[in-house]
Design an enzyme around this catalytic site. Structure first.
Site, PDB file in Angstrom:
ATOM      1  CG  ASP A 132      -5.478   1.351   2.143  1.00  0.00           C
ATOM      2  OD1 ASP A 132      -4.618   1.519   2.265  1.00  0.00           O
ATOM      3  OD2 ASP A 132      -6.862   1.658   2.842  1.00  0.00           O
ATOM      4  CB  SER A 170      -7.548   4.381   8.388  1.00  0.00           C
ATOM      5  OG  SER A 170      -7.355   5.571   7.632  1.00  0.00           O
ATOM      6  CG  HIS A 175      -3.431   1.998   5.892  1.00  0.00           C
ATOM      7  ND1 HIS A 175      -4.672   2.212   4.916  1.00  0.00           N
ATOM      8  CD2 HIS A 175      -3.913   2.826   6.937  1.00  0.00           C
ATOM      9  CE1 HIS A 175      -5.280   3.336   5.528  1.00  0.00           C
ATOM     10  NE2 HIS A 175      -5.003   3.512   6.795  1.00  0.00           N
TER      11      HIS A 175
END
Length: 397
Positions: A157, A343, A188
């Site tokens: 990521d 996600s 994220h």
């Protein structure tokens, strides 16, 4: 505020007579002059090494024989459970020689790779409760498969804030192939890691956490960096004796890529269960990678009301739905926040998949099938030719 969006890239297959396949794309998202070259199955390690030596000579020869823009040549080589490939920047003459080489299966351009989610600051959390109860609108999380003891989670990521207090000292920095900034700039990766393995918001509350940064501080990466991160994680797990005891979450993607799909599938075959996000384009998941690989567990996003989230991709390649709208989890600097996207859905499957794999002694490639057997057929308006199966952890609640 939208942070990033999965790109949709359509490509056309061109054939070179008596040569390998050149998988070409339109100009959108392609990195000019940069390529990924994949070898044929059955090519030995010795043949691969010989090919790389040949490549370096061919590249030097083609640069020297005329005035041409400089290309850097070979940048990375990979061997992921027998899947052998390399990347680099090459001139047209060198690419043509590569295509004509007897041991090359195909060549495709390197292209951008991004993640997808939106962030909203709202005081709401519901995902863990939903996946541990057959009936909706419960308010507690129940698990009968433990908390991920002796498991390791690899987050491919934007990096992970390994000092986040919710990770209770279980996180370590693995590698950064994206840039020279060894932090999660955009949150994220820390958010997805919190859903997989955070103490407050996660499933594998006692698992080790490893940060593999493949996206930079703008949320951008490319397929070469992605495969570099994947390759590092497999080698790290092998070196530490963690194959068969590790899980990986991939909440990012690009247009359909044979190289990305093959590399990711081989990583799972090597011994890591992999959960992948379906994408946030409200289109068929077959157009994106790695979610278009049927061997992987591809996850769509569900809402609080057990419907498909309006942004979620759909189609026959979807294996499961999981909560993906307004999911609270960890952010850098000991903060928390709400994000929405596939996600956020995929980490739920990653975590439950790890518990099931450990409890039932499954091979990584068996986990998704078992999760679908346990799943709750609860999703309404799933989309054309799409499963109605919602992730369930088998708690009995």
């Amino acid at each position: 505020m939208s942070i990033f969006k999965l790109m949709v890239i359509y490509f056309t297959l061109f054939w070179v007579v008596n040569a390998a396949q050149l998988l070409d794309l339109d100009s959108h998202g392609v990195i000019p002059g940069a390529y990924i070259v994949v070898m044929k199955n059955g090519v030995s390690s010795h043949q691969f090494s010989s090919h790389v030596r040949w490549l370096k000579r061919a590249h030097r020869r083609n640069l020297a024989k005329r005035v041409a823009p400089f290309t850097e040549g070979l940048s990375s080589t990979w061997d992921i459970a027998g899947w052998q490939a390399y990347s680099g920047s090459f001139d047209k003459d060198t690419i043509q020689e590569i295509l004509n080489h007897e041991n090359v299966e195909f060549v495709e351009p390197n292209r951008e790779m991004k993640a997808a989610s939106t962030i909203k600051q709202e005081n709401i959390t519901w995902g863990l409760a939903r996946i541990s109860h057959m009936e909706n609108f419960s308010h507690d999380y129940v698990s009968t498969y433990g908390e991920g003891e002796n498991l390791t989670f690899y987050g491919i990521d934007s990096g992970i804030d390994i000092h986040q207090s919710d990770f209770t000292g279980r996180a370590r920095w693995g590698i950064n192939v994206a840039d020279h900034i060894d932090i999660d700039c955009i949150g994220h990766g820390t958010h997805t890691a919190g859903t997989v393995a955070g103490q407050s918001f996660g499933i594998l509350k006692k698992a080790s956490i490893v940060s593999v940064k493949v996206l930079d501080c703008y949320g951008h990466g490319d397929t070469t960096k992605y495969i570099n991160g994947l390759n590092w994680a497999i080698n790290d797990a092998k070196k530490r004796g963690l194959l068969g005891k590790s899980v990986m979450n991939i909440s990012l993607g690009t247009g359909r890529s044979r190289a990305v799909n093959e590399a990711t599938v081989r990583a799972q075959e090597a011994g890591i269960f992999i959960s992948v996000a379906a994408g946030n384009n409200a289109i068929n998941a077959e157009f994106l990678s790695p979610g278009s690989a049927p061997e992987l567990c591809t996850v769509a996003a569900s809402t609080r009301n057990d419907t498909r989230a309006y942004f979620s991709n759909y189609g026959a390649l979807i294996d499961l739905f999981a909560p993906g709208e307004y999911i609270r989890s960890t952010l850098p600097h000991n903060r928390t926040g709400i994000m929405s996207g596939t996600s956020m859905a995929a980490p739920h499957v990653c975590g439950i998949g790890g518990l099931i794999m450990a409890a039932e002694g499954l091979a990584p490639e068996q986990v998704c099938r078992r999760l679908k057997e346990l799943a709750n057929p609860a999703i309404k308006y799933a989309g054309f030719n799409t499963t109605d199966k919602l992730l369930y952890n088998g708690s009995g609640a």
